[in-house]
Structures are given as structure tokens and as C-alpha cells.
Design a protein around this motif. Structure first.
Motif, PDB file in Angstrom:
ATOM      1  N   GLY A 202     -11.143   8.544  -7.077  1.00  0.00           N
ATOM      2  CA  GLY A 202     -10.435   7.799  -6.052  1.00  0.00           C
ATOM      3  C   GLY A 202     -10.129   6.374  -6.458  1.00  0.00           C
ATOM      4  N   GLN A 203     -11.080   5.729  -7.140  1.00  0.00           N
ATOM      5  CA  GLN A 203     -10.877   4.326  -7.486  1.00  0.00           C
ATOM      6  C   GLN A 203      -9.864   4.158  -8.606  1.00  0.00           C
ATOM      7  N   TYR A 204      -9.978   4.942  -9.689  1.00  0.00           N
ATOM      8  CA  TYR A 204      -9.025   4.830 -10.791  1.00  0.00           C
ATOM      9  C   TYR A 204      -7.614   5.188 -10.326  1.00  0.00           C
ATOM     10  N   GLY A 205      -7.524   6.277  -9.571  1.00  0.00           N
ATOM     11  CA  GLY A 205      -6.206   6.740  -9.142  1.00  0.00           C
ATOM     12  C   GLY A 205      -5.491   5.749  -8.249  1.00  0.00           C
ATOM     13  N   SER A 206      -6.191   5.208  -7.262  1.00  0.00           N
ATOM     14  CA  SER A 206      -5.555   4.267  -6.326  1.00  0.00           C
ATOM     15  C   SER A 206      -5.323   2.904  -6.969  1.00  0.00           C
ATOM     16  N   SER A 207      -6.233   2.468  -7.843  1.00  0.00           N
ATOM     17  CA  SER A 207      -6.063   1.167  -8.501  1.00  0.00           C
ATOM     18  C   SER A 207      -4.816   1.148  -9.377  1.00  0.00           C
ATOM     19  N   SER A 208      -4.487   2.296  -9.973  1.00  0.00           N
ATOM     20  CA  SER A 208      -3.313   2.363 -10.840  1.00  0.00           C
ATOM     21  C   SER A 208      -2.006   2.216 -10.066  1.00  0.00           C
ATOM     22  N   LEU A 209      -2.074   2.332  -8.730  1.00  0.00           N
ATOM     23  CA  LEU A 209      -0.866   2.261  -7.910  1.00  0.00           C
ATOM     24  C   LEU A 209      -0.641   0.888  -7.286  1.00  0.00           C
ATOM     25  N   PHE A 210      -1.572  -0.037  -7.481  1.00  0.00           N
ATOM     26  CA  PHE A 210      -1.446  -1.337  -6.838  1.00  0.00           C
ATOM     27  C   PHE A 210      -0.138  -2.025  -7.219  1.00  0.00           C
ATOM     28  N   THR A 211       0.208  -2.003  -8.505  1.00  0.00           N
ATOM     29  CA  THR A 211       1.422  -2.689  -8.947  1.00  0.00           C
ATOM     30  C   THR A 211       2.672  -2.066  -8.329  1.00  0.00           C
ATOM     31  N   LEU A 212       2.753  -0.725  -8.313  1.00  0.00           N
ATOM     32  CA  LEU A 212       3.900  -0.062  -7.691  1.00  0.00           C
ATOM     33  C   LEU A 212       3.993  -0.409  -6.209  1.00  0.00           C
ATOM     34  N   TYR A 213       2.864  -0.409  -5.542  1.00  0.00           N
ATOM     35  CA  TYR A 213       2.830  -0.710  -4.105  1.00  0.00           C
ATOM     36  C   TYR A 213       3.284  -2.147  -3.844  1.00  0.00           C
ATOM     37  N   GLU A 214       2.892  -3.061  -4.724  1.00  0.00           N
ATOM     38  CA  GLU A 214       3.249  -4.468  -4.550  1.00  0.00           C
ATOM     39  C   GLU A 214       4.719  -4.739  -4.898  1.00  0.00           C
ATOM     40  N   GLY A 267     -11.612  -2.176   1.803  1.00  0.00           N
ATOM     41  CA  GLY A 267     -10.463  -2.694   1.062  1.00  0.00           C
ATOM     42  C   GLY A 267      -9.301  -1.727   1.047  1.00  0.00           C
ATOM     43  N   MET A 268      -9.573  -0.421   0.863  1.00  0.00           N
ATOM     44  CA  MET A 268      -8.505   0.573   0.847  1.00  0.00           C
ATOM     45  C   MET A 268      -7.822   0.703   2.205  1.00  0.00           C
ATOM     46  N   LEU A 269      -8.586   0.636   3.279  1.00  0.00           N
ATOM     47  CA  LEU A 269      -7.990   0.716   4.617  1.00  0.00           C
ATOM     48  C   LEU A 269      -7.087  -0.489   4.879  1.00  0.00           C
ATOM     49  N   MET A 270      -7.507  -1.658   4.412  1.00  0.00           N
ATOM     50  CA  MET A 270      -6.659  -2.841   4.548  1.00  0.00           C
ATOM     51  C   MET A 270      -5.388  -2.712   3.710  1.00  0.00           C
ATOM     52  N   ALA A 271      -5.523  -2.221   2.483  1.00  0.00           N
ATOM     53  CA  ALA A 271      -4.367  -2.094   1.598  1.00  0.00           C
ATOM     54  C   ALA A 271      -3.343  -1.104   2.136  1.00  0.00           C
ATOM     55  N   ALA A 272      -3.813  -0.046   2.784  1.00  0.00           N
ATOM     56  CA  ALA A 272      -2.909   0.987   3.290  1.00  0.00           C
ATOM     57  C   ALA A 272      -1.921   0.439   4.314  1.00  0.00           C
ATOM     58  N   PHE A 273      -2.308  -0.626   5.028  1.00  0.00           N
ATOM     59  CA  PHE A 273      -1.448  -1.159   6.084  1.00  0.00           C
ATOM     60  C   PHE A 273      -1.037  -2.614   5.832  1.00  0.00           C
ATOM     61  N   ALA A 274      -1.210  -3.080   4.591  1.00  0.00           N
ATOM     62  CA  ALA A 274      -0.823  -4.450   4.253  1.00  0.00           C
ATOM     63  C   ALA A 274       0.703  -4.564   4.199  1.00  0.00           C
ATOM     64  N   GLN A 275       1.255  -5.458   5.005  1.00  0.00           N
ATOM     65  CA  GLN A 275       2.700  -5.633   5.075  1.00  0.00           C
ATOM     66  C   GLN A 275       3.149  -7.029   4.664  1.00  0.00           C
ATOM     67  N   THR A 276       2.198  -7.919   4.430  1.00  0.00           N
ATOM     68  CA  THR A 276       2.543  -9.295   4.060  1.00  0.00           C
ATOM     69  C   THR A 276       1.805  -9.680   2.779  1.00  0.00           C
ATOM     70  N   THR A 277       2.324 -10.700   2.101  1.00  0.00           N
ATOM     71  CA  THR A 277       1.713 -11.163   0.855  1.00  0.00           C
ATOM     72  C   THR A 277       0.300 -11.683   1.098  1.00  0.00           C
TER      73      THR A 277
END
Length: 392
Positions: A202-214, A267-277
Motif C-alpha cells: 500500500g505504501q509503495y504503490g500510493s507513494s508512487s502516485l503522489f507526483t501524478l496526483y499533484e 495522511g492517506m485519508l487527507m491526501a484523498a480529499f486534498a483540493q488545495t496546495t
């Protein structure tokens, strides 16, 4: 796709060599598991150095990846480092701290390298960048050969690894780790390994998506913001180590794992709904202790096995870590592509939900019991058949 194909070309031989070489260290010394991957890194960076200078064809990348794989790759080096740390530790707490320190160094150095490499390449080009990497690998090899002290005493009967008995030991290390163990010991190792892998997945997979999400809407970050986000993510390795260093003074291992799991889930729950910088930057705040479960789970497994089984254990962990990291990246990328149109943060919710697996497994481990007292009982039980044979 090219990068993924190149990684996979070296993954299979790397996994096989890791199981052999790191387990080999239990009888014949740890230096091989540290030197061979360093040699592979030197060969690979030298190939890249030559490709950038002579403009060789791209298929040579695959050739260098296969060579590095047959020399062990990063999985072997990782297993060797953790085995070495376990050898030089004189107490359970010291072992936990040193394993956590290795995790922190790996995380911080890789993060800093990712940030600095872009500026280095821009100023000096690929030629001198890979030349510098080759020089660093060469220095590392010289240090391992001439200055690093061996932690495993090799007797004359074990000095020849090419004998029939030597080959049997090398190829059967991980198998014997489970075959000679009691039922309780097998259950504990299996539960810990599965808990470690599920959290890693879960951690490796989701961490690899941070840049795409941002990069995606509504955040639409530029290179500067992504760089700052990566720097903050790297800092999490430091805060996790400091947290572990403090908690080990007052808490048992499983409670530290629970704190780390809670940190990651929040942290993951916050990231899932983060809409602002601002909110996306604040996501790193609850993640400050998210990396604590990894060194703790490694240490917990190390406490269960014999001193002569540390290499076999960490070889198994390193192989599963490499395999899980590769598979998780593919799975989470596919899930992200399928869900990005209706809920871009779904992968983060999935990563938070997967935490239930290691949480449940650690609760079961608490019920079964482990540690120095449990380990002593395990060793006594495993020694009974051998004592009976001696008496007879």
C-alpha cells in the motif's frame, strides 16, 4: 514502458541471487552480499557513462540491467546491510535502532539524490553525472574490501563454499529457515512477512502516485512545488527514525507499529480529499511517523530467528520487498488510470484500507507472543530433537 521493461529484466536474476548470496553470508561472511551489488552498480554506471559518451544504442541498457541483476542488485545490498546490522547488535533495542537508522539513511539519501541529480545533470551533463556515480561505487568497493570488518567467523571446515556441503548450504538457506523451525516460529515469521508485505504494498504503490496526483487538476503543481513536496516527504524518514528512537524507550514493538499505521492512514485519508496546495503540503504532517513499522517489523522477525539464520531471513525480506515494490507500482498505476476521472484520490483510500491487514496480523502476533522470552522457548523446542539424537 521502457523503464519498466528494463527494471523487470534485472528483477528475476536479482531475486534468485539475493536468496543465495545473502543466505550464504550466514556461514561464509557478509562481505559478498555487499561487494557484489556494489560491483554491479559500478558496471551499470560505467555502461551508462559509456552510452552517454559514445552514443551507444539503447538496448545496451538491458544488457547492463541483466548484469547488475546477476550480481545481486539493490535487494542483495539491502539484505546484506540489515544482516550486518543484526550481527553487530548486542541487544534487541540496539538491533531495532540500527535497522531503523539504515532505513532512514536509505530514504534520506535517495530523496536528496533525486532532488540534487536534476541540477547536477543540468550543470555537468549525463557524462560526468554517471562518471561520478562510477567513482562512488569504486570507492565503496575499496572500503568493503580493505576496511569493512567481517562479522561472521569462518572456520576451516566452512572456508570452501564450492564443496558439496558449501553448495547445499548456499542454495538451501531460506528453505532450511522454515523447515527446521517449530510450528510457532513458522507462524510468527509468516504473519510478520505478510504484514510487512501488505503495508509495503500500500505504501509503495500510493507513494508512487503522489507526483501524478499533484500534477493533475485541481492542484496543477509545477516543478518547484513538486520538488518541495518531495523534500518534505524525504524528511518523513528522519521524523520516523526520531519517533522510533524515543518510543523504543517506553513502548513495546507492536504499539510502535500501531502508531505508524495510524500515521499513514490519517495522511492517506487527507491526501484523498486534498483540493488545495496548502492542504496537500499539510498531508505530510500526519505522515511524520509513517515509516516506523518497517524497521520494527524487520527487527521483530530478526528477534525470532537464530543468529545463524539472519542472512536467510533478510534475503527473504529483501526479495519480497523488491517483488512487492514492483508489483504495487503496476497495480496502483492501473487503478489510478481507471479511477482518475471520477475520484483521483481513490488510490489513497485504497492504501488506507489496506492498513487493516497489517493491523490485524500484528494483533494476532500480540496474542501468540514473541520476543526474547518467546525466542528462548522457540530455540529450546527446536534443540530437543538434536539433543535426543545425541543421547541415543
Amino acid at each position: 514502458m521502457f523503464s519498466m521493461s528494463m527494471d523487470l529484466s534485472g528483477l528475476i536474476p536479482s531475486l534468485l541471487v539475493t536468496l543465495i548470496i545473502v543466505a550464504y553470508g550466514d556461514r561464509h561472511g557478509r562481505k559478498a552480499s555487499l561487494f557484489l551489488p556494489s560491483l554491479g552498480g559500478f558496471v551499470t554506471s560505467s555502461f551508462y557513462f559509456s552510452i552517454s559518451y559514445f552514443s551507444w544504442p539503447l538496448y545496451i541498457f538491458f544488457f547492463s540491467s541483466v548484469i547488475a541483476g546477476f550480481l545481486g542488485g539493490f535487494a542483495t545490498f539491502l539484505g546484506g546491510c540489515f544482516s550486518y546490522a543484526a550481527d553487530i547488535s548486542h541487544s534487541a533495542k540496539q538491533k531495532t535502532i540500527r535497522i531503523a537508522l539504515i532505513d532512514m539513511i536509505l530514504g534520506v539519501s535517495s530523496g536528496l539524490a533525486g532532488i540534487v541529480s536534476g541540477y547536477f545533470i543540468e550543470k555537468f551533463g549525463f557524462f560526468w553525472s554517471y562518471g561520478t556515480a562510477s567513482a562512488l561505487h569504486f570507492v565503496n568497493m575499496m572500503y568493503i574490501i580493505f576496511f569493512l570488518q567481517e562479522t561472521v567467523h569462518v572456520s576451516e571446515s566452512q572456508a570452501n563454499p564450492f564443496s558439496t556441503e558449501g553448495f547445499r548450504e548456499v542454495f538451501s538457506g531460506v528453505f532450511l529457515l522454515f523447515r527446521n523451525a517449530s510450528i510457532k516460529k513458522r507462524a510468527l515469521i509468516s504473519l510478520m512477512l505478510f504484514g510487512f508485505m501488505s503495508y509495503l504494498f500500500g505504501q509503495y504503490g500510493s507513494s508512487s502516485l503522489f507526483t501524478l496526483y499533484e500534477l493533475d487538476s485541481p492542484l496543477c503543481w509545477d516543478a518547484v512545488l513538486i520538488g518541495w513536496g518531495s523534500a518534505l516527504s524525504t524528511f518523513i524518514f528522519v521524523t520516523s527514525f526520531l519517533g522510533l528512537f524515543l518510543f523504543t524507550k517506553w513502548m513495546q514493538d507492536h504499539y510502535i507499529v500501531f502508531i505508524g499505521l495510524l500515521s499513514w492512514t490519517t495522511g492517506m485519508l487527507m491526501a484523498a480529499f486534498a483540493q488545495t496546495t496548502l492542504l496537500m503540503f499539510l498531508v505530510r504532517l500526519p505522515l511524520v511517523l509513517a515509516f516506523m513499522p518497517f524497521p520494527i517489523l524487520r527487527s521483530m522477525m530478526s528477534k525470532v530467528v537464530l543468529d545463524t539464520e539472519q542472512g536467510a531471513l533478510f534475503a527473504c525480506i529483501a526479495c519480497l520487498e523488491s517483488l512487492t515494490g514492483t508489483v504495487s507500482g503496476v497495480v496502483f498505476s492501473s487503478v489510478y488510470a481507471a479511477t482518475v476521472m471520477w475520484l483521483p484520490g481513490f488510490c489513497f483510500l485504497l492504501a488506507a484500507g489496506l492498513v487493516l491487514i497489517p493491523f490485524t496480523l500484528v494483533c494476532i502476533i500480540m496474542y501468540i507472543g514473541y520476543g526474547e522470552e518467546g525466542r528462548h522457548v522457540l530455540l529450546v523446542n527446536e534443540g530437543e530433537p538434536e539433543d535426543a539424537d545425541l543421547v541415543s
